[in-house]
Design a protein around this motif. Sequence first.
Motif, PDB file in Angstrom:
ATOM      1  N   ALA A 357       0.821  -1.211   0.000  1.00  0.00           N
ATOM      2  CA  ALA A 357       0.000   0.000   0.000  1.00  0.00           C
ATOM      3  C   ALA A 357       0.856   1.263   0.000  1.00  0.00           C
ATOM      4  O   ALA A 357       0.371   2.353  -0.347  1.00  0.00           O
ATOM      5  N   LEU A 358       2.119   1.137   0.401  1.00  0.00           N
ATOM      6  CA  LEU A 358       3.055   2.274   0.405  1.00  0.00           C
ATOM      7  C   LEU A 358       3.958   2.262  -0.820  1.00  0.00           C
ATOM      8  O   LEU A 358       4.901   3.053  -0.911  1.00  0.00           O
ATOM      9  N   GLY A 359       3.697   1.332  -1.731  1.00  0.00           N
ATOM     10  CA  GLY A 359       4.522   1.231  -2.934  1.00  0.00           C
ATOM     11  C   GLY A 359       5.773   0.409  -2.750  1.00  0.00           C
ATOM     12  O   GLY A 359       6.676   0.462  -3.589  1.00  0.00           O
ATOM     13  N   VAL A 360       5.850  -0.366  -1.646  1.00  0.00           N
ATOM     14  CA  VAL A 360       7.019  -1.208  -1.376  1.00  0.00           C
ATOM     15  C   VAL A 360       6.568  -2.663  -1.330  1.00  0.00           C
ATOM     16  O   VAL A 360       5.786  -3.041  -0.444  1.00  0.00           O
ATOM     17  N   ALA A 361       7.037  -3.464  -2.275  1.00  0.00           N
ATOM     18  CA  ALA A 361       6.665  -4.873  -2.314  1.00  0.00           C
ATOM     19  C   ALA A 361       7.090  -5.543  -1.012  1.00  0.00           C
ATOM     20  O   ALA A 361       8.262  -5.462  -0.628  1.00  0.00           O
ATOM     21  N   PRO A 362       6.166  -6.203  -0.290  1.00  0.00           N
ATOM     22  CA  PRO A 362       6.509  -6.741   1.031  1.00  0.00           C
ATOM     23  C   PRO A 362       7.625  -7.776   1.014  1.00  0.00           C
ATOM     24  O   PRO A 362       8.422  -7.833   1.947  1.00  0.00           O
ATOM     25  N   ASP A 363       7.712  -8.578  -0.032  1.00  0.00           N
ATOM     26  CA  ASP A 363       8.766  -9.586  -0.085  1.00  0.00           C
ATOM     27  C   ASP A 363      10.125  -8.972  -0.410  1.00  0.00           C
ATOM     28  O   ASP A 363      11.163  -9.551  -0.103  1.00  0.00           O
ATOM     29  N   ALA A 364      10.112  -7.799  -1.035  1.00  0.00           N
ATOM     30  CA  ALA A 364      11.358  -7.148  -1.440  1.00  0.00           C
ATOM     31  C   ALA A 364      11.867  -6.147  -0.413  1.00  0.00           C
ATOM     32  O   ALA A 364      12.993  -5.649  -0.542  1.00  0.00           O
ATOM     33  N   LYS A 365      11.071  -5.861   0.614  1.00  0.00           N
ATOM     34  CA  LYS A 365      11.358  -4.719   1.476  1.00  0.00           C
ATOM     35  C   LYS A 365      12.740  -4.779   2.124  1.00  0.00           C
ATOM     36  O   LYS A 365      13.483  -3.795   2.108  1.00  0.00           O
ATOM     37  N   GLU A 366      13.125  -5.923   2.698  1.00  0.00           N
ATOM     38  CA  GLU A 366      14.411  -5.970   3.398  1.00  0.00           C
ATOM     39  C   GLU A 366      15.580  -5.811   2.426  1.00  0.00           C
ATOM     40  O   GLU A 366      16.563  -5.131   2.736  1.00  0.00           O
ATOM     41  N   ALA A 367      15.499  -6.425   1.259  1.00  0.00           N
ATOM     42  CA  ALA A 367      16.563  -6.264   0.269  1.00  0.00           C
ATOM     43  C   ALA A 367      16.660  -4.807  -0.175  1.00  0.00           C
ATOM     44  O   ALA A 367      17.761  -4.258  -0.343  1.00  0.00           O
ATOM     45  N   ILE A 368      15.509  -4.163  -0.360  1.00  0.00           N
ATOM     46  CA  ILE A 368      15.480  -2.746  -0.722  1.00  0.00           C
ATOM     47  C   ILE A 368      16.172  -1.901   0.349  1.00  0.00           C
ATOM     48  O   ILE A 368      16.942  -0.981   0.042  1.00  0.00           O
ATOM     49  N   LEU A 369      15.914  -2.217   1.611  1.00  0.00           N
ATOM     50  CA  LEU A 369      16.486  -1.414   2.693  1.00  0.00           C
ATOM     51  C   LEU A 369      18.002  -1.522   2.743  1.00  0.00           C
ATOM     52  O   LEU A 369      18.687  -0.564   3.114  1.00  0.00           O
ATOM     53  N   PHE A 370      18.561  -2.675   2.361  1.00  0.00           N
ATOM     54  CA  PHE A 370      20.023  -2.767   2.338  1.00  0.00           C
ATOM     55  C   PHE A 370      20.606  -2.013   1.144  1.00  0.00           C
ATOM     56  O   PHE A 370      21.711  -1.460   1.239  1.00  0.00           O
ATOM     57  N   ALA A 371      19.867  -1.947   0.042  1.00  0.00           N
ATOM     58  CA  ALA A 371      20.299  -1.085  -1.062  1.00  0.00           C
ATOM     59  C   ALA A 371      20.335   0.366  -0.588  1.00  0.00           C
ATOM     60  O   ALA A 371      21.261   1.128  -0.925  1.00  0.00           O
ATOM     61  N   LEU A 372      19.355   0.756   0.210  1.00  0.00           N
ATOM     62  CA  LEU A 372      19.312   2.118   0.730  1.00  0.00           C
ATOM     63  C   LEU A 372      20.474   2.388   1.684  1.00  0.00           C
ATOM     64  O   LEU A 372      21.090   3.463   1.647  1.00  0.00           O
ATOM     65  N   LEU A 373      20.812   1.404   2.536  1.00  0.00           N
ATOM     66  CA  LEU A 373      21.956   1.574   3.442  1.00  0.00           C
ATOM     67  C   LEU A 373      23.256   1.733   2.654  1.00  0.00           C
ATOM     68  O   LEU A 373      24.139   2.506   3.048  1.00  0.00           O
ATOM     69  N   ALA A 374      23.393   1.001   1.558  1.00  0.00           N
ATOM     70  CA  ALA A 374      24.589   1.149   0.720  1.00  0.00           C
ATOM     71  C   ALA A 374      24.639   2.534   0.092  1.00  0.00           C
ATOM     72  O   ALA A 374      25.714   3.151  -0.018  1.00  0.00           O
ATOM     73  N   ASN A 375      23.489   3.031  -0.313  1.00  0.00           N
ATOM     74  CA  ASN A 375      23.424   4.378  -0.880  1.00  0.00           C
ATOM     75  C   ASN A 375      23.869   5.412   0.148  1.00  0.00           C
ATOM     76  O   ASN A 375      24.631   6.341  -0.169  1.00  0.00           O
ATOM     77  N   GLU A 376      23.432   5.252   1.402  1.00  0.00           N
ATOM     78  CA  GLU A 376      23.839   6.175   2.457  1.00  0.00           C
ATOM     79  C   GLU A 376      25.329   6.041   2.770  1.00  0.00           C
ATOM     80  O   GLU A 376      25.999   7.031   3.083  1.00  0.00           O
ATOM     81  N   ALA A 377      25.865   4.807   2.691  1.00  0.00           N
ATOM     82  CA  ALA A 377      27.289   4.609   2.975  1.00  0.00           C
ATOM     83  C   ALA A 377      28.157   5.377   1.990  1.00  0.00           C
ATOM     84  O   ALA A 377      29.206   5.919   2.358  1.00  0.00           O
ATOM     85  N   VAL A 378      27.707   5.448   0.741  1.00  0.00           N
ATOM     86  CA  VAL A 378      28.511   6.090  -0.302  1.00  0.00           C
ATOM     87  C   VAL A 378      28.206   7.583  -0.420  1.00  0.00           C
ATOM     88  O   VAL A 378      29.118   8.389  -0.603  1.00  0.00           O
ATOM     89  N   ALA A 379      26.927   7.950  -0.299  1.00  0.00           N
ATOM     90  CA  ALA A 379      26.554   9.332  -0.615  1.00  0.00           C
ATOM     91  C   ALA A 379      25.912  10.089   0.534  1.00  0.00           C
ATOM     92  O   ALA A 379      25.670  11.297   0.407  1.00  0.00           O
TER      93      ALA A 379
END
Length: 404
Positions: A357-379
Amino acid sequence: MHRLAHLARQPSRRIIGLMSGTSLDGLDVALCRLHGHGTATRLELEHFATVPYEEDFRRRVRQVFAREQVSLEYLTLLHAWLGREHARMVLACLHEWQVAPAEVDLLASHGQTVYHAPAHQHQHPDFPGLNATLQLGDADHLAVGTGIITIGDFRQKHVAAGGEGAPLAAYGDFLLLSSPAEERLLLNLGGIANFTYLPRTTTDASSQHASAAFSTDTGPGNTLLDTVVRAHFPGHSYDEDGRLAAAGTVHATLLKELLAHPFFTAPLPKTTGPELFGPAYLQAAQAGTHTLGLPVEDLLATLVELSATGVARAARLALGEQPAVAVYASGGGAHNPVLMAALQRHLPACRFASTAALGVAPDAKEAILFALLANEAVAGQPLSMGAGRQRVPAVRMGKISLPD
């Protein structure tokens, strides 16, 4: 290093997030496009797949998973082997999606947790007060195997800064899913259940809102349910649609014994794992209540109630006796209608929905969040959340592995 500096300056980055949970069902692979960083982050999910693990894969991991004593040789070899296997799975996904590795900026690998040892749980006399956690799947093998700069081992910085290494979802939930319209509870029903509480955002999002946000584990999610199903139904790894649990009756005495563990009354935030909520915990409770012969349907119904009660107790500790927030669920347990119905019964004033309902696939959510952490680590910049005991360390997480 020049390449990393260039990535940090780009307006957007293409990042693959990887997640392998304690359920050992497969590797979640999420190819994301991330624009900006911090509270201005925007994320698009381009592709997602769960690469299922073969039984031999699960068998190898279970040789060391949540065990106090293991072969050091086996552990060492498994660390490298997992990195290579995950690299192979990533390349297979990219081939299917017709995306060249050179078109991906970063790979964010959570690895495979094999032991989680917060100080409140291990009580080891040689290491009083020390938090620790261990994930396998060497990031250098991933980087070399895929040719993509890899960021891994995210949890260690959190531990080094005074945290317990989990749950890390708070960082991504805060950046991606905060809202000015409603209070939110982002509930992840994986092997262990956890949630992130997000108050409404304000114009001063960097202080008031951030100081109130926090994340905590609540107890078992699916781990005990899946363990019982595997033990009684070879070839099956979970109770599909909760059908077996729906046919059973909650055993009140066993439930009371399971809930007597001090974890459930410990202050928030807290973390745990299958090291505590594993077969030995369940067997001891059954032995103490003379329920070792309990029909499997009744046992599963009782364990569903245990998971729901753990979430509800934590929500009440955090938000008061009658929490009335929007709850968005993800993880394998979000597909279990019996568990979701139990949660709604325990938290009647809450509105439940999937993170879809928030536009985040429930099965993909944790993998997405680690992509976001990597983005924060670099930028990005270190982000501080919570206050007092609920403070989340202000750190950038992840170790960088270069492909050459």
